[in-house]
Design a protein around this motif. Structure first.
Motif, PDB file in Angstrom:
ATOM      1  N   ILE A 160       0.838  -1.208   0.000  1.00  0.00           N
ATOM      2  CA  ILE A 160       0.000   0.000   0.000  1.00  0.00           C
ATOM      3  C   ILE A 160       0.878   1.266   0.000  1.00  0.00           C
ATOM      4  O   ILE A 160       0.650   2.206   0.746  1.00  0.00           O
ATOM      5  CB  ILE A 160      -1.045   0.005   1.153  1.00  0.00           C
ATOM      6  N   GLY A 161       1.903   1.242  -0.887  1.00  0.00           N
ATOM      7  CA  GLY A 161       2.689   2.450  -1.142  1.00  0.00           C
ATOM      8  C   GLY A 161       2.044   3.222  -2.292  1.00  0.00           C
ATOM      9  O   GLY A 161       1.000   2.818  -2.828  1.00  0.00           O
ATOM     10  N   ASN A 162       2.659   4.313  -2.695  1.00  0.00           N
ATOM     11  CA  ASN A 162       2.055   5.148  -3.740  1.00  0.00           C
ATOM     12  C   ASN A 162       2.029   4.479  -5.112  1.00  0.00           C
ATOM     13  O   ASN A 162       1.180   4.795  -5.942  1.00  0.00           O
ATOM     14  CB  ASN A 162       2.770   6.499  -3.814  1.00  0.00           C
ATOM     15  N   VAL A 163       2.962   3.543  -5.350  1.00  0.00           N
ATOM     16  CA  VAL A 163       2.907   2.823  -6.624  1.00  0.00           C
ATOM     17  C   VAL A 163       1.666   1.931  -6.659  1.00  0.00           C
ATOM     18  O   VAL A 163       0.928   1.890  -7.655  1.00  0.00           O
ATOM     19  CB  VAL A 163       4.199   1.991  -6.856  1.00  0.00           C
ATOM     20  N   ASP A 175      -1.262   4.032  -7.416  1.00  0.00           N
ATOM     21  CA  ASP A 175      -1.343   4.382  -8.843  1.00  0.00           C
ATOM     22  C   ASP A 175      -1.964   3.251  -9.660  1.00  0.00           C
ATOM     23  O   ASP A 175      -2.894   3.468 -10.437  1.00  0.00           O
ATOM     24  CB  ASP A 175       0.059   4.670  -9.408  1.00  0.00           C
ATOM     25  N   ARG A 180      -0.033  -5.084   4.550  1.00  0.00           N
ATOM     26  CA  ARG A 180       0.320  -6.089   5.585  1.00  0.00           C
ATOM     27  C   ARG A 180       0.254  -5.513   6.996  1.00  0.00           C
ATOM     28  O   ARG A 180       0.196  -6.235   7.970  1.00  0.00           O
ATOM     29  CB  ARG A 180       1.684  -6.709   5.305  1.00  0.00           C
ATOM     30  N   ARG A 181       0.316  -4.163   7.085  1.00  0.00           N
ATOM     31  CA  ARG A 181       0.184  -3.535   8.408  1.00  0.00           C
ATOM     32  C   ARG A 181      -1.085  -2.671   8.416  1.00  0.00           C
ATOM     33  O   ARG A 181      -1.914  -2.764   7.522  1.00  0.00           O
ATOM     34  CB  ARG A 181       1.438  -2.731   8.722  1.00  0.00           C
ATOM     35  N   GLU A 187      -3.258  10.579  -2.013  1.00  0.00           N
ATOM     36  CA  GLU A 187      -3.536   9.385  -2.819  1.00  0.00           C
ATOM     37  C   GLU A 187      -4.766   8.643  -2.287  1.00  0.00           C
ATOM     38  O   GLU A 187      -5.617   8.211  -3.061  1.00  0.00           O
ATOM     39  CB  GLU A 187      -2.339   8.419  -2.815  1.00  0.00           C
ATOM     40  N   SER A 218       3.441  -4.918  -5.457  1.00  0.00           N
ATOM     41  CA  SER A 218       3.967  -3.554  -5.423  1.00  0.00           C
ATOM     42  C   SER A 218       4.645  -3.363  -4.080  1.00  0.00           C
ATOM     43  O   SER A 218       4.238  -2.553  -3.256  1.00  0.00           O
ATOM     44  CB  SER A 218       2.800  -2.578  -5.616  1.00  0.00           C
ATOM     45  N   VAL A 219       5.673  -4.203  -3.873  1.00  0.00           N
ATOM     46  CA  VAL A 219       6.299  -4.274  -2.549  1.00  0.00           C
ATOM     47  C   VAL A 219       7.695  -3.644  -2.557  1.00  0.00           C
ATOM     48  O   VAL A 219       8.523  -3.947  -1.701  1.00  0.00           O
ATOM     49  CB  VAL A 219       6.340  -5.742  -2.045  1.00  0.00           C
ATOM     50  N   TRP A 273      17.478   7.006  -6.072  1.00  0.00           N
ATOM     51  CA  TRP A 273      17.132   5.667  -5.566  1.00  0.00           C
ATOM     52  C   TRP A 273      18.341   4.739  -5.590  1.00  0.00           C
ATOM     53  O   TRP A 273      18.464   3.848  -4.750  1.00  0.00           O
ATOM     54  CB  TRP A 273      15.994   5.063  -6.393  1.00  0.00           C
ATOM     55  N   SER A 275      12.848   5.236  -2.198  1.00  0.00           N
ATOM     56  CA  SER A 275      11.958   5.944  -1.283  1.00  0.00           C
ATOM     57  C   SER A 275      11.927   7.428  -1.612  1.00  0.00           C
ATOM     58  O   SER A 275      12.881   7.972  -2.177  1.00  0.00           O
ATOM     59  CB  SER A 275      12.436   5.764   0.151  1.00  0.00           C
ATOM     60  N   GLY A 276      10.829   8.039  -1.258  1.00  0.00           N
ATOM     61  CA  GLY A 276      10.720   9.486  -1.398  1.00  0.00           C
ATOM     62  C   GLY A 276      10.008   9.906  -2.665  1.00  0.00           C
ATOM     63  O   GLY A 276       9.929   9.160  -3.636  1.00  0.00           O
ATOM     64  N   LEU A 277       9.452  11.109  -2.611  1.00  0.00           N
ATOM     65  CA  LEU A 277       8.769  11.676  -3.760  1.00  0.00           C
ATOM     66  C   LEU A 277       9.820  12.289  -4.702  1.00  0.00           C
ATOM     67  O   LEU A 277      10.990  12.378  -4.337  1.00  0.00           O
ATOM     68  CB  LEU A 277       7.771  12.743  -3.299  1.00  0.00           C
TER      69      LEU A 277
HETATM   70  P1  NAP Z   1       6.872   1.971  -0.724  1.00  0.00           P
HETATM   71  O1  NAP Z   1       6.328   3.313  -0.470  1.00  0.00           O
HETATM   72  O2  NAP Z   1       8.111   1.558  -0.006  1.00  0.00           O
HETATM   73  O3  NAP Z   1       5.713   0.910  -0.401  1.00  0.00           O
HETATM   74  C1  NAP Z   1       5.946  -0.472  -0.421  1.00  0.00           C
HETATM   75  C2  NAP Z   1       4.739  -1.180   0.153  1.00  0.00           C
HETATM   76  O4  NAP Z   1       4.964  -2.577   0.031  1.00  0.00           O
HETATM   77  C3  NAP Z   1       4.511  -0.912   1.647  1.00  0.00           C
HETATM   78  O5  NAP Z   1       3.141  -0.858   1.885  1.00  0.00           O
HETATM   79  C4  NAP Z   1       5.130  -2.149   2.301  1.00  0.00           C
HETATM   80  O6  NAP Z   1       4.594  -2.452   3.548  1.00  0.00           O
HETATM   81  C5  NAP Z   1       4.725  -3.193   1.299  1.00  0.00           C
HETATM   82  N1  NAP Z   1       5.496  -4.439   1.382  1.00  0.00           N
HETATM   83  C6  NAP Z   1       6.834  -4.589   1.339  1.00  0.00           C
HETATM   84  N2  NAP Z   1       7.143  -5.897   1.403  1.00  0.00           N
HETATM   85  C7  NAP Z   1       5.971  -6.580   1.485  1.00  0.00           C
HETATM   86  C8  NAP Z   1       5.621  -7.942   1.567  1.00  0.00           C
HETATM   87  N3  NAP Z   1       6.558  -8.895   1.568  1.00  0.00           N
HETATM   88  N4  NAP Z   1       4.320  -8.285   1.643  1.00  0.00           N
HETATM   89  C9  NAP Z   1       3.357  -7.334   1.626  1.00  0.00           C
HETATM   90  N5  NAP Z   1       3.612  -6.017   1.558  1.00  0.00           N
HETATM   91  C10 NAP Z   1       4.912  -5.637   1.480  1.00  0.00           C
HETATM   92  O7  NAP Z   1       7.213   1.726  -2.261  1.00  0.00           O
HETATM   93  P2  NAP Z   1       6.483   2.138  -3.619  1.00  0.00           P
HETATM   94  O8  NAP Z   1       5.020   2.170  -3.502  1.00  0.00           O
HETATM   95  O9  NAP Z   1       7.119   1.242  -4.631  1.00  0.00           O
HETATM   96  O10 NAP Z   1       6.982   3.620  -3.875  1.00  0.00           O
HETATM   97  C11 NAP Z   1       8.377   3.950  -3.991  1.00  0.00           C
HETATM   98  C12 NAP Z   1       8.554   5.449  -3.741  1.00  0.00           C
HETATM   99  O11 NAP Z   1       8.008   6.179  -4.844  1.00  0.00           O
HETATM  100  C13 NAP Z   1       7.821   5.915  -2.509  1.00  0.00           C
HETATM  101  O12 NAP Z   1       8.599   6.849  -1.818  1.00  0.00           O
HETATM  102  C14 NAP Z   1       6.589   6.571  -3.074  1.00  0.00           C
HETATM  103  O13 NAP Z   1       6.038   7.579  -2.243  1.00  0.00           O
HETATM  104  C15 NAP Z   1       7.105   7.150  -4.368  1.00  0.00           C
HETATM  105  N6  NAP Z   1       5.982   7.349  -5.311  1.00  0.00           N
HETATM  106  C16 NAP Z   1       5.281   8.489  -5.218  1.00  0.00           C
HETATM  107  C17 NAP Z   1       4.188   8.687  -6.042  1.00  0.00           C
HETATM  108  C18 NAP Z   1       3.391   9.950  -5.929  1.00  0.00           C
HETATM  109  O14 NAP Z   1       3.855  10.912  -5.346  1.00  0.00           O
HETATM  110  N7  NAP Z   1       2.179   9.982  -6.442  1.00  0.00           N
HETATM  111  C19 NAP Z   1       3.800   7.722  -6.956  1.00  0.00           C
HETATM  112  C20 NAP Z   1       4.546   6.537  -7.026  1.00  0.00           C
HETATM  113  C21 NAP Z   1       5.637   6.362  -6.190  1.00  0.00           C
HETATM  114  P3  NAP Z   1       5.336  -2.037   4.905  1.00  0.00           P
HETATM  115  O15 NAP Z   1       5.059  -0.592   5.080  1.00  0.00           O
HETATM  116  O16 NAP Z   1       4.695  -2.892   5.923  1.00  0.00           O
HETATM  117  O17 NAP Z   1       6.798  -2.325   4.708  1.00  0.00           O
END
Ligand code: NAP
Length: 463
Positions: A158-161, A164, A202-203, A214, A325-326, A367, A373-375
């Protein structure tokens, strides 16, 4: 011999990767007081802007407007763009070490993490990275086929990806019709039979990685209900919400309020679940049919936060497709240091490190430096910090070990000798113009070229 960084002998820097972090590094170098510098930005694609072009969702055009800043950097006479040049294939790191005083890796994280659960390799199981690249017309992913004939899709994380891809699957495709979404993706989404997207965290809501805007956007989607179970929208003591920042409190308040709204009446649903982990992807005839989930509870992680553990209670949800999307991870580049455990380039303050010691003249940003991580804007301050290290090293005389051919022709000569079909910034501007006019003909912002062949063919057509 003159000192690099002076009018007689400009500092020469190669930046590998024309995404946000690479452009912010270039910007910081151009702004460095008293420094005479020349920056060459390389990208393996003919097009610049990295994730600002190939990652940001098509319905988030405002975020994409950040490219105006990069454009200004690229137009600076001290900067050149070498598109369609891949490090490791067209040029080797040794080639760059002998042609630049400093090399900056701004290569991002191009791969993704796996969940490592049974069934992950079944047909219909993909990474969100692939799906994002597909709808954004990225040359690596344009050929992918996503079967959207199923009614249920599961998105893990449940990250921003995850937000999306969920939004793109659940929204009315007509909302995307005027954007820069790839035409084949728009057509596929128009034919999509997907009715429910299961978004699996997961949390709990206090730990969710998405941003407040979002989640609020989900609540405003036409034709789609955001459904949250009230019993999952809870926050326990281990979440330490009282010490959380305003954003986290805002997200929790929104979720708790929304959870009271029930099922709603719209045809499409986003079912946002908390404290569940997929433990098995179940298939039939080689294709996904359902996902087995285990309920989690949160326990203190000993660091002021909460971690999840399974409680041995299971349920099964229907799903014909699953997008994990982990998190992203980097891909090693031949000859460049890489930490397989963390999935990025080992560094200290942006200085690439091998065997515990900094490698003279090699740096990393974005990255590839700190992980995914991060916007987009986070990269600006981060690149400035790496440039500070570069300038300190310049002052201390800690540059590339060997002699450097810092002449303007050194890199173009090498690329020509290798027969590389380099795309310049002026040529990218031509592609940009063509994409915009192809888009205008369809009432869209742009219609992207989605293959490198198409791009180079378009450029060889006389204007
Ligand atoms: P992210 O923000 O690190 O989110 C990853 C998600 O995956 C978290 O919810 C995490 O849960 C979960 N996860 C990790 N391992 C897992 C597992 N084994 N089983 C189930 N869930 C698991 O990564 P992201 O979404 O790929 O984004 C990457 C970065 O790009 C972020 O900083 C994001 O804000 C940015 N981004 C921003 C935008 C925007 O501004 N619109 C759009 C896209 C991306 P836990 O929290 O429990 O670890």
């Amino acid at each position: 011999m003159s000192t690099p960084g002076t009018t007689d002998r400009p500092l020469t820097v190669a930046i590998i990767g024309a995404g946000p972090s690479g452009f912010y590094a270039a910007e910081a170098l151009l702004k460095a007081p008293g420094l005479t510098v020349r920056v060459d930005i390389y990208d393996r694609l003919p097009t610049p802007f990295g994730l600002a072009r190939g990652g940001v969702a098509p319905d988030h055009q405002k975020i994409k407007s950040v490219t105006a800043v990069y454009e200004k950097v690229a137009m600076d006479p001290r900067v050149r763009f070498f598109g369609n040049v891949m490090l490791g294939r067209d040029v080797k790191i040794e080639d760059l070490r002998t042609r630049y005083d400093q090399v900056v890796y701004a290569v991002g994280c191009e791969s993704d993490r796996k969940m490592s659960i049974p069934g992950e390799d079944l047909g219909g199981s993909y990474s969100a990275t692939e799906f994002v690249g597909w709808y954004n017309g990225h040359p690596d992913h344009r050929h992918k086929k996503f079967d959207l004939s199923c009614e249920n899709v599961a998105v893990v994380g449940i990250g921003n990806v995850a937000m999306d891809v969920t939004r793109l699957l659940a929204c009315d495709p007509e909302r995307l019709a005027k954007t820069d979404i790839a035409d084949y993706a728009l057509e596929a989404l128009r034919k999509s039979k997907v009715k429910t997207v299961w978004l699996l965290g997961r949390r709990g809501p206090a730990e969710a990685a998405y941003s407040p805007v979002e989640i609020e956007e989900f609540g405003k989607l036409e034709g789609c209900d955001l459904v949250i179970k009230p019993e999952e929208a809870v926050v326990g003591a281990v979440s330490h919400l009282e010490t959380a920042d305003a954003n986290d409190k805002k997200k929790v308040a929104y979720v708790q309020e929304h959870a009271t709204k029930g099922e709603g009446k719209q045809a499409r649903k986003i079912r946002l679940r908390y404290c569940v982990s997929p433990v098995e992807i179940v298939g039939e005839g080689g294709k996904i049919k359902s996902v087995k989930l285990e309920k989690n509870k949160l326990i203190d992680d000993g660091k002021g936060g909460a971690k999840c553990v399974g409680v041995g209670e299971f349920e099964t949800i229907p799903a014909g497709m699953i997008l994990r999307s982990v998190g992203y991870r980097g891909i090693p580049i031949p000859g460049v240091a890489f930490d397989d455990k963390s999935g990025h380039i080992p560094n200290k303050d942006g200085r690439v490190v091998t065997g515990g010691a900094p490698l003279p003249g090699e740096y990393v940003v974005g990255w590839a430096k700190r992980g995914p991580s991060g916007l987009i804007g986070t990269n600006r301050a981060d690149s400035v910090l790496t440039v500070q290290s570069m300038l300190e090293d310049l002052k201390a005389g800690r540059l590339s070990a060997g002699p450097v051919d810092a002449s303007l022709e050194a890199a173009p000569k090498l690329l020509a000798s290798r027969g590389v079909n380099v795309v310049s910034y002026a040529q990218w501007k031509k592609l940009d113009e063509l994409e915009r006019s192809r888009g205008a003909a369809k009432g869209k912002i742009r219609e992207k070229f989605t293959s490198i062949e198409e791009m180079t063919a378009a450029l060889s057509v006389p204007a």
